[in-house]
Design a protein around this motif. Structure first.
Motif, PDB file in Angstrom:
ATOM      1  N   ASN A 137     -12.118  -1.031  -2.381  1.00  0.00           N
ATOM      2  CA  ASN A 137     -10.751  -0.549  -2.595  1.00  0.00           C
ATOM      3  C   ASN A 137     -10.505  -0.298  -4.081  1.00  0.00           C
ATOM      4  O   ASN A 137      -9.922   0.723  -4.477  1.00  0.00           O
ATOM      5  CB  ASN A 137      -9.768  -1.596  -2.054  1.00  0.00           C
ATOM      6  CG  ASN A 137      -8.345  -1.082  -1.963  1.00  0.00           C
ATOM      7  OD1 ASN A 137      -7.883  -0.335  -2.816  1.00  0.00           O
ATOM      8  ND2 ASN A 137      -7.639  -1.502  -0.936  1.00  0.00           N
ATOM      9  N   PHE A 138     -10.964  -1.222  -4.916  1.00  0.00           N
ATOM     10  CA  PHE A 138     -10.821  -1.080  -6.370  1.00  0.00           C
ATOM     11  C   PHE A 138     -11.533   0.169  -6.866  1.00  0.00           C
ATOM     12  O   PHE A 138     -10.987   0.952  -7.654  1.00  0.00           O
ATOM     13  CB  PHE A 138     -11.384  -2.330  -7.059  1.00  0.00           C
ATOM     14  CG  PHE A 138     -11.474  -2.218  -8.556  1.00  0.00           C
ATOM     15  CD1 PHE A 138     -10.327  -2.198  -9.339  1.00  0.00           C
ATOM     16  CD2 PHE A 138     -12.708  -2.132  -9.185  1.00  0.00           C
ATOM     17  CE1 PHE A 138     -10.404  -2.097 -10.721  1.00  0.00           C
ATOM     18  CE2 PHE A 138     -12.791  -2.025 -10.565  1.00  0.00           C
ATOM     19  CZ  PHE A 138     -11.638  -2.013 -11.336  1.00  0.00           C
ATOM     20  N   VAL A 139     -12.766   0.383  -6.400  1.00  0.00           N
ATOM     21  CA  VAL A 139     -13.547   1.548  -6.825  1.00  0.00           C
ATOM     22  C   VAL A 139     -12.852   2.840  -6.398  1.00  0.00           C
ATOM     23  O   VAL A 139     -12.706   3.781  -7.198  1.00  0.00           O
ATOM     24  CB  VAL A 139     -14.973   1.480  -6.237  1.00  0.00           C
ATOM     25  CG1 VAL A 139     -15.721   2.794  -6.477  1.00  0.00           C
ATOM     26  CG2 VAL A 139     -15.751   0.320  -6.842  1.00  0.00           C
ATOM     27  N   VAL A 140     -12.387   2.890  -5.143  1.00  0.00           N
ATOM     28  CA  VAL A 140     -11.730   4.093  -4.637  1.00  0.00           C
ATOM     29  C   VAL A 140     -10.424   4.354  -5.379  1.00  0.00           C
ATOM     30  O   VAL A 140     -10.134   5.479  -5.785  1.00  0.00           O
ATOM     31  CB  VAL A 140     -11.485   3.964  -3.113  1.00  0.00           C
ATOM     32  CG1 VAL A 140     -10.549   5.068  -2.617  1.00  0.00           C
ATOM     33  CG2 VAL A 140     -12.803   4.035  -2.356  1.00  0.00           C
ATOM     34  N   LYS A 157      -1.857   5.741 -13.724  1.00  0.00           N
ATOM     35  CA  LYS A 157      -1.726   5.656 -12.261  1.00  0.00           C
ATOM     36  C   LYS A 157      -2.925   4.944 -11.639  1.00  0.00           C
ATOM     37  O   LYS A 157      -2.776   4.114 -10.740  1.00  0.00           O
ATOM     38  CB  LYS A 157      -1.589   7.052 -11.664  1.00  0.00           C
ATOM     39  CG  LYS A 157      -0.274   7.753 -11.992  1.00  0.00           C
ATOM     40  CD  LYS A 157      -0.211   9.132 -11.351  1.00  0.00           C
ATOM     41  CE  LYS A 157       1.115   9.822 -11.636  1.00  0.00           C
ATOM     42  NZ  LYS A 157       1.201  11.165 -11.012  1.00  0.00           N
ATOM     43  N   SER A 158      -4.115   5.261 -12.138  1.00  0.00           N
ATOM     44  CA  SER A 158      -5.327   4.648 -11.593  1.00  0.00           C
ATOM     45  C   SER A 158      -5.356   3.154 -11.863  1.00  0.00           C
ATOM     46  O   SER A 158      -5.728   2.358 -10.997  1.00  0.00           O
ATOM     47  CB  SER A 158      -6.574   5.323 -12.184  1.00  0.00           C
ATOM     48  OG  SER A 158      -6.627   6.685 -11.837  1.00  0.00           O
ATOM     49  N   THR A 185       0.830  -1.207   0.000  1.00  0.00           N
ATOM     50  CA  THR A 185       0.000   0.000   0.000  1.00  0.00           C
ATOM     51  C   THR A 185       0.863   1.255   0.000  1.00  0.00           C
ATOM     52  O   THR A 185       0.580   2.211  -0.724  1.00  0.00           O
ATOM     53  CB  THR A 185      -0.915   0.022   1.243  1.00  0.00           C
ATOM     54  OG1 THR A 185      -1.716  -1.153   1.253  1.00  0.00           O
ATOM     55  CG2 THR A 185      -1.833   1.234   1.225  1.00  0.00           C
ATOM     56  N   GLY A 186       1.912   1.250   0.818  1.00  0.00           N
ATOM     57  CA  GLY A 186       2.752   2.428   0.944  1.00  0.00           C
ATOM     58  C   GLY A 186       3.727   2.631  -0.199  1.00  0.00           C
ATOM     59  O   GLY A 186       3.961   3.757  -0.641  1.00  0.00           O
ATOM     60  N   LEU A 239      -5.689   7.981   0.232  1.00  0.00           N
ATOM     61  CA  LEU A 239      -4.616   8.810   0.784  1.00  0.00           C
ATOM     62  C   LEU A 239      -3.306   8.040   0.841  1.00  0.00           C
ATOM     63  O   LEU A 239      -2.229   8.602   0.624  1.00  0.00           O
ATOM     64  CB  LEU A 239      -4.997   9.283   2.189  1.00  0.00           C
ATOM     65  CG  LEU A 239      -6.184  10.248   2.277  1.00  0.00           C
ATOM     66  CD1 LEU A 239      -6.492  10.575   3.727  1.00  0.00           C
ATOM     67  CD2 LEU A 239      -5.909  11.519   1.495  1.00  0.00           C
ATOM     68  N   MET A 240      -3.383   6.730   1.134  1.00  0.00           N
ATOM     69  CA  MET A 240      -2.164   5.922   1.186  1.00  0.00           C
ATOM     70  C   MET A 240      -1.572   5.730  -0.222  1.00  0.00           C
ATOM     71  O   MET A 240      -0.375   5.857  -0.433  1.00  0.00           O
ATOM     72  CB  MET A 240      -2.461   4.565   1.812  1.00  0.00           C
ATOM     73  CG  MET A 240      -2.773   4.613   3.300  1.00  0.00           C
ATOM     74  SD  MET A 240      -1.370   5.162   4.337  1.00  0.00           S
ATOM     75  CE  MET A 240      -1.845   6.869   4.673  1.00  0.00           C
ATOM     76  N   TYR A 241      -2.440   5.421  -1.191  1.00  0.00           N
ATOM     77  CA  TYR A 241      -1.975   5.183  -2.554  1.00  0.00           C
ATOM     78  C   TYR A 241      -1.430   6.460  -3.203  1.00  0.00           C
ATOM     79  O   TYR A 241      -0.436   6.431  -3.937  1.00  0.00           O
ATOM     80  CB  TYR A 241      -3.112   4.648  -3.429  1.00  0.00           C
ATOM     81  CG  TYR A 241      -3.576   3.254  -3.106  1.00  0.00           C
ATOM     82  CD1 TYR A 241      -2.695   2.264  -2.701  1.00  0.00           C
ATOM     83  CD2 TYR A 241      -4.917   2.908  -3.203  1.00  0.00           C
ATOM     84  CE1 TYR A 241      -3.115   0.982  -2.411  1.00  0.00           C
ATOM     85  CE2 TYR A 241      -5.368   1.627  -2.918  1.00  0.00           C
ATOM     86  CZ  TYR A 241      -4.460   0.670  -2.518  1.00  0.00           C
ATOM     87  OH  TYR A 241      -4.895  -0.599  -2.231  1.00  0.00           O
ATOM     88  N   PHE A 242      -2.114   7.574  -2.951  1.00  0.00           N
ATOM     89  CA  PHE A 242      -1.819   8.801  -3.701  1.00  0.00           C
ATOM     90  C   PHE A 242      -1.318   9.939  -2.815  1.00  0.00           C
ATOM     91  O   PHE A 242      -1.339  11.090  -3.229  1.00  0.00           O
ATOM     92  CB  PHE A 242      -3.078   9.271  -4.453  1.00  0.00           C
ATOM     93  CG  PHE A 242      -3.606   8.265  -5.437  1.00  0.00           C
ATOM     94  CD1 PHE A 242      -2.899   7.946  -6.587  1.00  0.00           C
ATOM     95  CD2 PHE A 242      -4.813   7.622  -5.208  1.00  0.00           C
ATOM     96  CE1 PHE A 242      -3.390   7.020  -7.496  1.00  0.00           C
ATOM     97  CE2 PHE A 242      -5.323   6.696  -6.108  1.00  0.00           C
ATOM     98  CZ  PHE A 242      -4.603   6.385  -7.261  1.00  0.00           C
TER      99      PHE A 242
END
Length: 548
Positions: free
Chosen positions: A478-481, A85-86, A62-63, A332-335
């Motif tokens: 998680n996938f949708v977000v 990126k998405s 994740t990080g 927030l963690m991904y991006f």
């Protein structure tokens, strides 16, 4: 005629049919555990740390993607677009979603331990593919393989710990697994920052993703010598092995042996009742000529959705898992590095590290509080604070002039432009950072760990399947977000993006208040009985009050 796989259980039933101690009161077991166990033994800690490496892998993945997205530049053939990126980010969640229900079936047939080992192998393969790729498609493929690993690992590690942990410490030990997740995020941000600052610009990100294979290899070796859970061992008729594991979990002594007997008999009672009901249904299907190799699996699915208590357990588990992602935390963690680049911070990866450290420290606090305060109360207290943090983020973004291209740095970060910008706009990024830290701190206290205690809601016969489906809900959200966060930031603006997340938090809080009972201190079998005739909220609060 009964299946040969049931013969050990049937033989054990005949041996214990005349034993008056077999019919054990589940509440007596919980009270006995609370009275005689003051702290988890060394063996339990060892098991928890061994399984917790799965959380470390989950957190690292994740990080590390946050720093990777701002470090790849043109290494994959061209600068990454918002769509690139998405897709790279959401591929992991998509394949984790697909594998979660399968993990539940595999955990029942192969055992919890073997699923952890399979997840480790997949993680090593995915890390190698990511490190070696030279295209966006290859990166997506590597992330997809890692998705299979974290999907299986995120489901089975909490299940493994919950089935081994004594009831008084179950919340604390499952939270320890989440602490490993947050530690993995901290390690990922430190590694990312180090490679961004001192690594080779073209190869640093490859080391970031490739290093994820190391803890997976360590866990693979450690888990080879770890035991299976006693509940799964009883389910497949290996009662002597189950007793041996329980003896190691609870320790030595006459009172402890009595406690082991009580716990083992409670498990055997539950398994026996479920198997008797299942054999009755199978006999009915056999008369109709419908028995085949799919019957057992179909029977578990029917059991999950037909029985009211199982449906209620699934509803609560899916609610918590869905809300954990739809509140926007992993976006927030991904991006985070991307967001702090947009806001003009000089070192976005280092800024992200402060958020990860906040998450880690507050998860340590949750580790202390979860079995004292309780799951329900800690959620009802922390989610409103999350909503306040999200709304303050929205206020902060109101004062910020954002770049038209979300893949570029905010021009206001230059020293010449900085002097011309009003004070309110210069301090707004600090408000956003402080709001994010407030939000993350509240998340880590409650919603970051309570949903992963889902296995305590389900009876043994549908525990793997129910946990697998609710984990699928987590990864679906998680996938949708992951897929929609950057497009929402671009087209809805950050202000409305964070307002939407705050509204979802408030809606989730109302649902939790209405249907989620308190499970603090209850055995797995006792928790299942609590949901048999209703949501059990009032009854659970009464029991907590009685026990002080």
């Amino acid at each position: 005629m009964a299946d040969s796989a049931d013969e050990p259980l049937m033989r054990h039933e005949r041996e214990t049919d005349n034993d008056p101690a077999v019919d054990v009161d589940l509440s007596d077991v919980s009270l006995l555990l609370e009275k005689n166990l003051r702290h988890p033994g060394l063996f339990v800690w060892l098991l928890t740390f061994s399984a917790g490496i799965s959380g470390l892998l989950f957190g690292y993945d994740t990080g590390v993607i946050s720093a990777t997205l701002v470090s790849i530049n043109s290494s994959l053939g061209h600068p990454l677009t918002t769509l690139d990126k998405s897709l790279i980010t959401s591929a992991t969640a998509l394949f984790a979603l697909l594998v979660s229900p399968v993990s539940g079936v595999l955990a029942d047939s192969l055992g919890r331990k073997r699923v952890v080992l399979l997840a480790d192998i997949a993680f090593i393969l995915g890390a190698v593919v990511q490190a070696a790729t030279s295209s966006v498609v290859g990166m997506i493929a590597g992330r997809s393989i890692v998705g299979l690993a974290v999907g299986a690992g995120s489901f089975v590690a909490p299940l493994y710990i919950a089935e081994l942990a004594p009831a008084p410490f179950r919340g604390r030990l499952v939270t320890l697994n989440i602490l490993f997740v947050t530690l993995g995020q901290v390690v990922a941000y430190i590694v990312g920052w180090a490679f961004v600052e001192w690594g080779n610009e073209n190869t640093g990100w490859r080391w970031m993703v490739g290093l994820g294979a190391l803890p997976a290899a360590v866990q693979c070796l450690v888990m080879l010598v770890m035991p299976e859970t006693p509940r799964w061992l009883v389910q497949v008729g290996r009662h002597d092995e189950a007793r041996s594991v329980l003896n190691k979990v609870f320790g030595a002594g006459i009172e402890i042996q009595r406690m082991v007997d009580h716990v083992l008999r409670g498990i055997e009672n539950e398994v026996r009742e479920e198997e008797e009901a299942k054999r009755g249904r199978l006999r009915g299907q056999s008369k109709k000529g419908t028995t085949n190799w799919l019957t057992g699996s179909k029977d578990n699915w029917k059991e999950l959705f037909r029985v009211g208590g199982n449906r209620r357990a699934l509803t609560i588990a899916c609610l918590l898992q869905g809300l954990q992602q739809l509140c926007g935390f992993n976006s927030l963690m991904y991006f985070s590095a991307t967001i702090f680049t947009i806001l003009g911070f000089e070192s976005p990866t280092l800024t992200s590290l402060t958020v990860a450290i906040t998450n880690f420290l507050m998860t340590c606090v949750a580790l202390i509080l979860i079995d004292r305060i309780g799951r329900r109360r800690i959620l009802l207290g922390s989610i409103p604070i999350m909503s306040i943090g999200l709304l303050l983020c929205s206020v902060g973004f109101h004062f910020i002039t954002l770049p038209t291209d979300f893949n570029s740095k905010n021009p206001s970060s230059s020293s010449s432009a900085h002097e011309e910008i009003p004070l309110s706009e210069r301090t707004a990024p600090l408000l956003v950072l402080a709001s994010v830290m407030l939000y993350v701190a509240a998340y880590a206290l409650g919603l970051g760990n309570v949903p992963w205690m889902q296995s305590e809601l389900f009876p043994l016969n549908v525990r793997s399947l129910g946990s697998g489906l609710s984990t699928s809900t987590n990864w679906g959200a998680n996938f949708v977000v992951g897929l929609t966060f950057l497009p929402m930031m671009e087209f809805l603006t950050p202000i409305w993006t964070f307002v939407i997340y705050a509204i979802l938090c408030i809606g989730g809080w109302l649902c939790i208040w209405r249907i989620y009972p308190e499970t603090k201190g209850l055995s797995l079998e006792e928790t299942g009985a609590l949901l048999a005739d209703g949501w059990g909220v009032t009854e659970s609060l009464r029991r907590v009050e009685e026990r002080g």
